[in-house]
Design a protein around this motif. Sequence first.
Motif, mmCIF file in Angstrom:
data_model
loop_
_atom_site.group_PDB
_atom_site.id
_atom_site.type_symbol
_atom_site.label_atom_id
_atom_site.label_comp_id
_atom_site.label_asym_id
_atom_site.label_seq_id
_atom_site.Cartn_x
_atom_site.Cartn_y
_atom_site.Cartn_z
ATOM 1 N N MET A 5 -4.432 -8.573 5.418
ATOM 2 C CA MET A 5 -3.568 -8.953 6.513
ATOM 3 C C MET A 5 -4.340 -8.721 7.806
ATOM 4 S SD MET A 5 0.165 -7.541 7.704
ATOM 5 C CE MET A 5 -0.462 -5.913 8.079
ATOM 6 N N THR A 7 -3.753 -8.938 11.904
ATOM 7 C CA THR A 7 -2.868 -9.134 13.036
ATOM 8 C C THR A 7 -3.665 -8.854 14.300
ATOM 9 O OG1 THR A 7 -2.052 -6.864 12.878
ATOM 10 C CG2 THR A 7 -0.753 -8.558 11.793
ATOM 11 N N PHE A 74 -2.734 -13.897 6.618
ATOM 12 C CA PHE A 74 -3.245 -13.351 5.371
ATOM 13 C C PHE A 74 -4.501 -14.134 5.055
ATOM 14 C CE2 PHE A 74 1.448 -12.828 4.428
ATOM 15 C CZ PHE A 74 1.469 -11.473 4.684
ATOM 16 N N SER A 109 3.714 -4.623 -1.367
ATOM 17 C CA SER A 109 4.223 -5.325 -0.190
ATOM 18 C C SER A 109 5.656 -5.779 -0.439
ATOM 19 C CB SER A 109 3.352 -6.544 0.113
ATOM 20 O OG SER A 109 2.019 -6.164 0.372
#
Length: 122
Positions: A5, A7, A74, A109
């Motif tokens: 991931m 961000t 992702f 997750s």
Amino acid sequence: MSAYMITYFLSDTHGHHHEHGDDCGCGEDHSHEHGDSCGCGEDHSHEHVHSGTNIPGKIKSLGSWAQFMPEGFFVKTDTLSAKEIFDEVSSVANGGDIIFVTKIDAETSACANPAVLEWISK
């Protein structure tokens, strides 16, 4: 194949972040809203029109990808570690941009959309 991931937060075009009540850099101490002029003659709008906009392109070049939020992706790769992904994305970021990379898997997750977890697990 590992899933990660990524961000990020893009800093503003002037290299500093200002919020309500912060000094905008013009020498006056005053509050201003997003996009409002502070009176110093510079446009302090919060449009991200700088090299940080290369971040999505760099992320997409790293492997199979899915964008799950405006500033969140992702990525699947079997050749890069989280640190290597971080270094790659950082190479196109501005100094004030914030980037976070973490390895993820479907088992640890949770998501409201089951297709996301399916994609991660494949």
